[in-house]
Design an enzyme around this catalytic site. Structure first.
Site, PDB file in Angstrom:
ATOM      1  N   LYS A 165       0.828  -1.210   0.000  1.00  0.00           N
ATOM      2  CA  LYS A 165       0.000   0.000   0.000  1.00  0.00           C
ATOM      3  C   LYS A 165       0.859   1.256   0.000  1.00  0.00           C
ATOM      4  O   LYS A 165       0.607   2.195  -0.772  1.00  0.00           O
ATOM      5  CB  LYS A 165      -0.938   0.004   1.212  1.00  0.00           C
ATOM      6  CG  LYS A 165      -1.917   1.174   1.202  1.00  0.00           C
ATOM      7  CD  LYS A 165      -2.926   1.078   2.335  1.00  0.00           C
ATOM      8  CE  LYS A 165      -2.296   1.440   3.661  1.00  0.00           C
ATOM      9  NZ  LYS A 165      -3.292   1.522   4.749  1.00  0.00           N
TER      10      LYS A 165
ATOM     11  N   ASP B  71      -6.803   1.635   0.787  1.00  0.00           N
ATOM     12  CA  ASP B  71      -6.900   1.792   2.245  1.00  0.00           C
ATOM     13  C   ASP B  71      -8.333   1.473   2.662  1.00  0.00           C
ATOM     14  O   ASP B  71      -9.132   0.986   1.859  1.00  0.00           O
ATOM     15  CB  ASP B  71      -6.481   3.202   2.662  1.00  0.00           C
ATOM     16  CG  ASP B  71      -7.472   4.268   2.198  1.00  0.00           C
ATOM     17  OD1 ASP B  71      -8.365   3.958   1.372  1.00  0.00           O
ATOM     18  OD2 ASP B  71      -7.351   5.411   2.667  1.00  0.00           O
TER      19      ASP B  71
END
Length: 210
Positions: free
Chosen positions: A120, A138
Protein backbone atom coordinates in the site's frame (compact mmCIF):
# COMPACT_ATOMS: atom_id res chain seq x y z
CA UNK A 1 -21.82 -2.38 -12.83
CA UNK A 2 -21.24 -1.53 -16.47
CA UNK A 3 -18.52 0.54 -18.13
CA UNK A 4 -20.74 3.58 -18.76
CA UNK A 5 -21.84 3.79 -15.13
CA UNK A 6 -18.24 3.59 -13.91
CA UNK A 7 -17.27 6.40 -16.28
CA UNK A 8 -20.15 8.55 -15.03
CA UNK A 9 -19.12 7.91 -11.41
CA UNK A 10 -15.60 9.18 -12.00
CA UNK A 11 -16.77 12.12 -14.08
CA UNK A 12 -18.97 13.24 -11.18
CA UNK A 13 -16.32 12.61 -8.54
CA UNK A 14 -13.78 14.61 -10.57
CA UNK A 15 -16.25 17.48 -10.83
CA UNK A 16 -17.02 17.38 -7.10
CA UNK A 17 -13.33 17.03 -6.14
CA UNK A 18 -11.44 19.20 -8.68
CA UNK A 19 -8.09 18.86 -6.89
CA UNK A 20 -7.78 15.23 -5.76
CA UNK A 21 -4.57 15.25 -3.76
CA UNK A 22 -3.20 13.65 -0.64
CA UNK A 23 -3.86 15.53 2.59
CA UNK A 24 -0.39 14.65 3.87
CA UNK A 25 1.98 17.61 3.83
CA UNK A 26 5.08 16.99 1.72
CA UNK A 27 7.29 18.72 -0.84
CA UNK A 28 9.57 15.91 -2.08
CA UNK A 29 9.21 12.18 -2.78
CA UNK A 30 11.30 11.50 0.33
CA UNK A 31 9.04 13.60 2.56
CA UNK A 32 6.02 11.78 1.10
CA UNK A 33 7.64 8.40 1.78
CA UNK A 34 8.27 9.29 5.43
CA UNK A 35 4.77 10.72 5.86
CA UNK A 36 3.14 7.62 4.39
CA UNK A 37 5.20 5.29 6.60
CA UNK A 38 4.04 7.32 9.60
CA UNK A 39 0.40 7.33 8.44
CA UNK A 40 -0.19 3.60 9.01
CA UNK A 41 -2.98 3.36 11.61
CA UNK A 42 -2.77 7.11 12.12
CA UNK A 43 -4.65 10.12 10.75
CA UNK A 44 -3.19 12.44 8.13
CA UNK A 45 -3.83 15.33 10.52
CA UNK A 46 -1.80 13.66 13.25
CA UNK A 47 1.04 12.89 10.85
CA UNK A 48 1.08 16.48 9.58
CA UNK A 49 1.41 17.84 13.12
CA UNK A 50 4.54 15.72 13.57
CA UNK A 51 6.10 16.26 10.14
CA UNK A 52 5.46 20.01 10.22
CA UNK A 53 7.98 20.06 13.07
CA UNK A 54 10.27 17.33 11.72
CA UNK A 55 10.76 18.35 8.09
CA UNK A 56 12.07 21.89 8.74
CA UNK A 57 14.79 20.26 10.86
CA UNK A 58 15.39 17.07 8.86
CA UNK A 59 13.92 16.24 5.46
CA UNK A 60 16.65 14.19 3.76
CA UNK A 61 17.82 10.63 4.40
CA UNK A 62 21.12 11.93 5.78
CA UNK A 63 19.48 14.45 8.12
CA UNK A 64 16.95 12.02 9.57
CA UNK A 65 19.55 9.26 9.88
CA UNK A 66 21.76 11.69 11.79
CA UNK A 67 18.95 12.21 14.32
CA UNK A 68 19.07 8.53 15.23
CA UNK A 69 16.11 6.60 16.58
CA UNK A 70 15.92 8.52 19.85
CA UNK A 71 16.17 11.89 18.17
CA UNK A 72 13.53 11.00 15.58
CA UNK A 73 11.15 9.68 18.21
CA UNK A 74 11.02 13.11 19.86
CA UNK A 75 9.26 14.37 16.72
CA UNK A 76 6.96 11.40 16.08
CA UNK A 77 6.08 10.23 19.61
CA UNK A 78 2.50 11.52 19.27
CA UNK A 79 1.87 9.01 16.45
CA UNK A 80 0.74 5.46 17.09
CA UNK A 81 3.40 2.73 16.85
CA UNK A 82 6.08 5.42 16.84
CA UNK A 83 8.78 3.09 18.20
CA UNK A 84 8.44 0.63 15.31
CA UNK A 85 7.96 3.37 12.74
CA UNK A 86 11.00 5.26 14.01
CA UNK A 87 13.20 2.19 13.79
CA UNK A 88 11.97 1.44 10.28
CA UNK A 89 12.51 5.01 9.10
CA UNK A 90 16.11 5.05 10.32
CA UNK A 91 16.79 1.73 8.56
CA UNK A 92 15.09 3.03 5.41
CA UNK A 93 17.21 6.17 5.42
CA UNK A 94 20.35 4.06 5.73
CA UNK A 95 19.31 1.94 2.74
CA UNK A 96 18.44 4.99 0.65
CA UNK A 97 21.86 6.48 1.34
CA UNK A 98 23.81 3.28 0.72
CA UNK A 99 21.84 1.73 -2.13
CA UNK A 100 19.95 4.51 -3.92
CA UNK A 101 22.13 7.62 -3.81
CA UNK A 102 19.70 9.07 -1.24
CA UNK A 103 16.87 9.05 -3.80
CA UNK A 104 13.48 7.40 -3.40
CA UNK A 105 13.25 4.59 -5.99
CA UNK A 106 10.41 4.81 -8.48
CA UNK A 107 9.79 1.08 -8.80
CA UNK A 108 7.82 -1.34 -6.63
CA UNK A 109 10.58 -3.88 -6.03
CA UNK A 110 13.02 -1.40 -4.49
CA UNK A 111 10.32 0.45 -2.57
CA UNK A 112 8.93 -2.70 -0.97
CA UNK A 113 12.45 -3.72 0.05
CA UNK A 114 12.59 -0.69 2.37
CA UNK A 115 11.71 -1.31 6.06
CA UNK A 116 8.19 -0.17 6.87
CA UNK A 117 7.14 -0.08 3.22
CA UNK A 118 4.48 -2.56 2.15
CA UNK A 119 2.42 -2.77 -1.00
CA UNK A 120 0.00 0.00 0.00
CA UNK A 121 2.77 2.46 0.91
CA UNK A 122 4.62 1.66 -2.31
CA UNK A 123 1.45 2.25 -4.31
CA UNK A 124 0.90 5.65 -2.67
CA UNK A 125 4.46 6.78 -3.43
CA UNK A 126 4.39 5.45 -7.00
CA UNK A 127 1.05 7.13 -7.71
CA UNK A 128 1.44 10.41 -5.86
CA UNK A 129 5.15 11.14 -6.27
CA UNK A 130 5.81 9.56 -9.66
CA UNK A 131 2.42 9.47 -11.42
CA UNK A 132 2.25 5.70 -11.87
CA UNK A 133 -1.17 4.08 -12.48
CA UNK A 134 -1.31 2.33 -9.12
CA UNK A 135 -4.11 1.98 -6.58
CA UNK A 136 -3.35 2.00 -2.86
CA UNK A 137 -6.41 0.43 -1.27
CA UNK A 138 -6.90 1.79 2.25
CA UNK A 139 -10.00 1.42 4.40
CA UNK A 140 -11.78 4.26 2.58
CA UNK A 141 -11.20 2.87 -0.91
CA UNK A 142 -12.06 -0.65 0.24
CA UNK A 143 -15.34 0.59 1.73
CA UNK A 144 -16.36 2.76 -1.24
CA UNK A 145 -15.45 0.09 -3.80
CA UNK A 146 -17.57 -2.51 -2.02
CA UNK A 147 -20.50 -0.29 -1.11
CA UNK A 148 -20.96 1.20 -4.56
CA UNK A 149 -20.15 -2.14 -6.25
CA UNK A 150 -17.55 -0.27 -8.28
CA UNK A 151 -14.97 -2.96 -7.50
CA UNK A 152 -16.26 -5.37 -4.86
CA UNK A 153 -13.73 -7.69 -3.29
CA UNK A 154 -13.09 -9.72 -0.15
CA UNK A 155 -9.62 -8.30 0.44
CA UNK A 156 -7.55 -5.25 -0.51
CA UNK A 157 -5.59 -7.00 -3.24
CA UNK A 158 -8.77 -8.18 -4.95
CA UNK A 159 -10.23 -4.67 -4.82
CA UNK A 160 -6.95 -3.20 -6.11
CA UNK A 161 -6.87 -5.55 -9.09
CA UNK A 162 -10.52 -4.89 -9.95
CA UNK A 163 -10.03 -1.12 -9.75
CA UNK A 164 -6.99 -1.26 -12.03
CA UNK A 165 -9.08 -3.26 -14.49
CA UNK A 166 -12.32 -1.27 -14.23
CA UNK A 167 -11.40 2.39 -13.64
CA UNK A 168 -11.62 4.35 -16.93
CA UNK A 169 -8.13 5.00 -18.30
CA UNK A 170 -8.48 8.78 -18.16
CA UNK A 171 -9.10 8.60 -14.39
CA UNK A 172 -6.61 5.90 -13.41
CA UNK A 173 -4.08 8.38 -11.93
CA UNK A 174 -6.47 10.56 -9.86
CA UNK A 175 -8.81 7.67 -8.96
CA UNK A 176 -6.81 6.84 -5.83
CA UNK A 177 -7.39 10.23 -4.23
CA UNK A 178 -10.90 10.70 -5.64
CA UNK A 179 -12.04 7.53 -3.87
CA UNK A 180 -10.15 8.26 -0.63
CA UNK A 181 -11.59 11.76 -0.31
CA UNK A 182 -15.08 10.58 -1.23
CA UNK A 183 -14.83 7.90 1.45
CA UNK A 184 -13.34 10.24 4.04
CA UNK A 185 -15.93 13.00 3.74
CA UNK A 186 -19.06 11.58 2.07
CA UNK A 187 -19.20 7.78 2.06
CA UNK A 188 -18.17 7.67 5.70
CA UNK A 189 -17.79 4.48 7.70
CA UNK A 190 -20.51 4.67 10.35
CA UNK A 191 -23.19 6.44 8.36
CA UNK A 192 -22.67 7.44 4.73
CA UNK A 193 -23.85 10.95 3.83
CA UNK A 194 -25.97 9.70 0.95
CA UNK A 195 -28.03 12.89 0.84
CA UNK A 196 -24.89 14.86 -0.04
CA UNK A 197 -23.48 12.28 -2.46
CA UNK A 198 -22.84 13.24 -6.08
CA UNK A 199 -23.13 9.63 -7.23
CA UNK A 200 -26.21 8.70 -5.18
CA UNK A 201 -28.25 7.50 -8.17
CA UNK A 202 -25.32 5.52 -9.62
CA UNK A 203 -24.32 3.80 -6.38
CA UNK A 204 -25.56 0.23 -5.93
CA UNK A 205 -25.43 0.23 -2.11
CA UNK A 206 -28.61 -1.41 -0.85
CA UNK A 207 -28.73 0.43 2.48
CA UNK A 208 -28.57 4.04 1.32
CA UNK A 209 -29.48 6.62 3.93
CA UNK A 210 -31.80 9.55 3.32
Amino acid sequence: MNKQKRLEIFQRLAEAIPEPETELNYSTPFELLIAVILSAQATDKGVNIATDKLFPVANTPEAIYALGEEGLKEYIKTIGLFNTKGANIIKTCKMLIELHNSQVPDNRKDLEALPGVGRKTANVVLNTAFGHPTMAVDTHIFRVSNRTKLAPGKNVLEVEQKLLKNVPKEYIIPAHHLLILHGRYTCTARKPRCGACCIYDLCEYKEKTA
